[in-house]
Design an enzyme around this catalytic site. Structure first.
Site, PDB file in Angstrom:
ATOM      1  N   GLY A 223      -0.074   3.038   0.840  1.00  0.00           N
ATOM      2  CA  GLY A 223       1.084   2.135   0.784  1.00  0.00           C
ATOM      3  C   GLY A 223       1.047   1.336  -0.505  1.00  0.00           C
ATOM      4  CG  LEU A 224       4.833  -0.086  -2.039  1.00  0.00           C
ATOM      5  CD1 LEU A 224       6.073  -0.981  -1.893  1.00  0.00           C
ATOM      6  CD2 LEU A 224       4.880   0.676  -3.370  1.00  0.00           C
TER       7      LEU A 224
ATOM      8  CB  SER B 156      -3.512   7.444  -2.172  1.00  0.00           C
ATOM      9  OG  SER B 156      -3.316   6.800  -0.939  1.00  0.00           O
TER      10      SER B 156
ATOM     11  N   GLY C 201      -0.727  -4.327   2.848  1.00  0.00           N
ATOM     12  CA  GLY C 201      -1.609  -4.728   3.945  1.00  0.00           C
ATOM     13  C   GLY C 201      -2.695  -3.721   4.279  1.00  0.00           C
ATOM     14  CE  LYS C 202      -3.099   0.235  -0.301  1.00  0.00           C
ATOM     15  NZ  LYS C 202      -2.068  -0.701  -0.796  1.00  0.00           N
TER      16      LYS C 202
END
Ligand code: ADP
Length: 208
Positions: A32-33, A106, A37-38
């Site tokens: 994710g961007l 990614s 919140g990864k």
């Protein structure tokens, strides 16, 4: 690679290591961007899993860039190599029997697919941490969007470098709309559904 390098199959393999830990190893891959919140969600999930006696490891994008990938920058080629290396490390960790969490922007589908393909079947779970760009920009916990907007950082994902959304992620978290605890519960429910969790798991009650 040299043609003379032959794979050595050891007696102690993934199955033995996994059995010793009483768990099913796999790679949970958060994409994710930046600021979606990864790391936060992966860290909260890891905390719960560890607390429940699972053996885990969290590979975090910012952290590996201090060591394993400190020679890489943010060109498309370097991003690709970053994910290739991390994918290989994640594979080793899963081979060691660990539930491996990986939090990396990614941005390219092909690179994520490559990681999926090097892992044994059913051992790659793609998690799309999907927060709108404006939400990420508002959060901006590390001030990176401000720097990208000011032109101080080039090739920033979502600004002047593309992000290719997953088309078939196993888990899609609407990270702009749910709390961290809700996101963790969504992941626990998925892991339960695919028999990764032991019997008796319960959703968490409050903010992680
Ligand atoms: P990433 O790893 O994707 O770059 P981080 O987890 O480092 O993102 O940062 C996300 C920021 O957003 C953190 O400061 C976190 O506390 C905040 N945040 C607010 N709401 C949420 C949510 N629902 N899910 C995840 N993070 C959230």
């Amino acid at each position: 690679m040299s043609n003379n390098v032959v794979w050595h199959k050891h007696v102690v393999d993934q199955e033995v290591r996994a059995e010793q830990k009483s768990q099913r190893p796999l790679v949970i891959w958060f994409t994710g961007l930046s600021a979606s919140g990864k790391s936060t969600i992966a860290g909260a999930l890891e905390q719960i899993l560890t607390h429940q006696g699972y053996h885990t490891y969290l590979l975090d994008g910012d952290n590996v860039r201090h060591g394993l990938c400190s020679d890489l920058h943010f060109s498309d080629a370097d991003r690709k190599e970053n994910i290739r290396r991390v994918g290989e490390v994640a594979k080793l960790m899963a081979d060691a029997g660990l539930i491996t969490l990986a939090a990396f922007i990614s941005p390219f589908r092909a690179d994520r697919r490559l990681v999926r393909e090097i892992l044994p079947e059913h051992q790659f779970v793609e998690v799309f941490v999907d927060a709108p760009l404006d939400t990420c920009r508002d959060r901006d916990p590390k001030g990176l969007y401000a720097k990208a907007d000011a032109g101080e950082i080039k090739q920033f994902t979502g600004i002047d470098s593309p992000y290719e959304e997953p088309e078939n992620a196993e888990v899609h978290i609407r990270a702009g709309d749910v709390t961290v605890a809700e996101a963790v519960n969504q992941l626990l429910a998925y892991l339960h559904e695919v028999d990764v969790l032991r019997a008796g798991y319960e959703p968490i009650q409050q903010e992680a």
